[in-house]
Design a protein around this motif. Sequence first.
Motif, short mmCIF file in Angstrom:
data_model
loop_
_atom_site.label_atom_id
_atom_site.label_comp_id
_atom_site.label_asym_id
_atom_site.label_seq_id
_atom_site.Cartn_x
_atom_site.Cartn_y
_atom_site.Cartn_z
N LEU A 1 -9.77 21.09 -67.60
CA LEU A 1 -9.31 22.24 -68.39
C LEU A 1 -10.06 22.29 -69.71
O LEU A 1 -10.52 21.27 -70.24
CB LEU A 1 -7.81 22.12 -68.62
N LEU A 2 -10.17 23.50 -70.25
CA LEU A 2 -10.84 23.72 -71.53
C LEU A 2 -9.83 23.61 -72.67
O LEU A 2 -8.62 23.59 -72.47
CB LEU A 2 -11.49 25.11 -71.52
N GLN A 3 -10.37 23.51 -73.86
CA GLN A 3 -9.51 23.48 -75.06
C GLN A 3 -8.57 24.69 -75.06
O GLN A 3 -8.95 25.76 -74.60
CB GLN A 3 -10.36 23.48 -76.32
N PRO A 4 -7.32 24.48 -75.48
CA PRO A 4 -6.84 23.36 -76.31
C PRO A 4 -6.38 22.13 -75.53
O PRO A 4 -5.84 21.21 -76.13
CB PRO A 4 -5.66 23.98 -77.06
N VAL A 5 -6.56 22.12 -74.21
CA VAL A 5 -6.18 20.93 -73.42
C VAL A 5 -7.41 20.05 -73.27
O VAL A 5 -8.44 20.49 -72.75
CB VAL A 5 -5.63 21.33 -72.04
N ASN A 6 -7.32 18.83 -73.79
CA ASN A 6 -8.46 17.92 -73.70
C ASN A 6 -8.73 17.50 -72.25
O ASN A 6 -7.80 17.32 -71.45
CB ASN A 6 -8.20 16.65 -74.52
N ASP A 7 -10.02 17.35 -71.92
CA ASP A 7 -10.42 16.84 -70.62
C ASP A 7 -10.44 15.32 -70.70
O ASP A 7 -11.41 14.71 -71.16
CB ASP A 7 -11.79 17.39 -70.23
N THR A 8 -9.33 14.72 -70.28
CA THR A 8 -9.20 13.26 -70.42
C THR A 8 -10.19 12.50 -69.54
O THR A 8 -10.43 11.31 -69.76
CB THR A 8 -7.77 12.82 -70.07
N ARG A 9 -10.79 13.18 -68.58
CA ARG A 9 -11.78 12.50 -67.72
C ARG A 9 -13.04 12.15 -68.49
O ARG A 9 -13.83 11.32 -68.06
CB ARG A 9 -12.13 13.40 -66.53
N ASN A 10 -13.21 12.82 -69.64
CA ASN A 10 -14.38 12.54 -70.48
C ASN A 10 -14.05 11.56 -71.61
O ASN A 10 -14.80 11.44 -72.58
CB ASN A 10 -14.93 13.83 -71.07
N GLY A 11 -12.93 10.89 -71.49
CA GLY A 11 -12.56 9.89 -72.49
C GLY A 11 -11.80 10.45 -73.68
O GLY A 11 -11.50 9.70 -74.62
N LEU A 12 -11.48 11.73 -73.70
CA LEU A 12 -10.73 12.32 -74.82
C LEU A 12 -9.26 11.94 -74.69
O LEU A 12 -8.74 11.76 -73.59
CB LEU A 12 -10.89 13.83 -74.81
N PRO A 13 -8.58 11.86 -75.85
CA PRO A 13 -7.15 11.54 -75.82
C PRO A 13 -6.36 12.69 -75.21
O PRO A 13 -6.77 13.85 -75.25
CB PRO A 13 -6.79 11.33 -77.30
N ILE A 14 -5.19 12.38 -74.68
CA ILE A 14 -4.36 13.40 -74.08
C ILE A 14 -3.85 14.35 -75.16
O ILE A 14 -3.52 13.93 -76.28
CB ILE A 14 -3.19 12.77 -73.30
N SER A 15 -3.82 15.63 -74.86
CA SER A 15 -3.37 16.65 -75.83
C SER A 15 -1.86 16.64 -75.93
O SER A 15 -1.14 16.46 -74.93
CB SER A 15 -3.86 18.03 -75.39
#
Length: 366
Positions: free
Chosen positions: A249-263
């Motif tokens: 998913l695109l922002q504002p929901v982080n793509d956690t598969r890329n190592g980003l923290p959960i929104s």
Amino acid sequence: MTSEPITLAVGSTNASGDQILSFKPEVSNEGISQGKLEVNSSATVTVSFTTCAPPPPASTVLDNKAPVLTVPQDFSREATGRVTVVDFAEQLSAIDREEGNLTDKITCTPVSGSGFAVGATLVTCSVSDSGKRLRTDGSAGPDGEVLTTTASFTVTVEDNTAPDLTVPQGTVSIPAIDINGVSPDYSKWVSAWDLVDEEETPMPVCTPASLPIGLEQTVECTATDSRGNRSDPQSFTVNVTFASASRGLLQPVNDTRNGLPISLFKAGSTIPLKFLPPTFAGGDAATGLAGGLRLVVTTVPASGNSAEEETTDLSSGSTAWRYDLTAGQYVFNLSTKNPFFRAGMGYRAEISFQGVPVARGDFRLK
């Protein structure tokens, strides 16, 4: 006294005039002296006969007899390839009255051990003697005319074997060419080989000819050779998907598969779910999926592992899927006012089209 000579002639001959009986007379009487018989006298003549052996019959020359040739009855064989080797030598024999066994002199066309094509083939065999003749006494006579015996039979090679059909053992994934799916070229995955047709084996027929976008679709195939022998049907599974993999998913929901923290979002708020369109086989964006998109939201434990609960009833306060042509993305406004959503919980949003995943994202409510 007057004496006269006595002449005796006794004998027997056969039809050819050959004497076969003879005798030796013995005369005993006082009136006989030195082979003469006195007048007015009598004598006793004793004749003994001895049988003579007949002379041997004349030997004549017999006519030459043609050899007796034995060939098999008409027979059939199952094809083992484009040509089938057929051996019938052990079923041939030839006997000649004058020359004996002539089996090794038999010639056949085609010869034993030849390759026979599918169908009926006439085999013609012959054997010749050398013209020898015999006398009636068994001795050799002068040579005569060479005699030949000919016989034939039919060898039929039959093809009752269906082609070997090969289909994939696992699931095949095929990218759709448009929203209607794809008409696959099954020859990429399916093949058939016939032992007679060989490289000319007809292509297997698979159904259905066209597949919509979707998972776990069954395709059934059969193969038929040029003589109508049909294989048993075999099936395999096909997934018709998009050329691109499921996206985050695109922002504002982080793509956690890329190592980003959960929104994190406030419970009761509306969360815009956005994703880029998948692509078809030719690279075109699949922009017409809005009417068939399905959103499933499941609760996720704090560890982010397996789902615990699922809901598809998210209509309260949410909007329908739409494609934003300007932004080039799909948008769905998810309302978290539904009782399913609770503060402190984690959730996973998964979007699919006709069962094919197209996007996924995780978020938590606070």
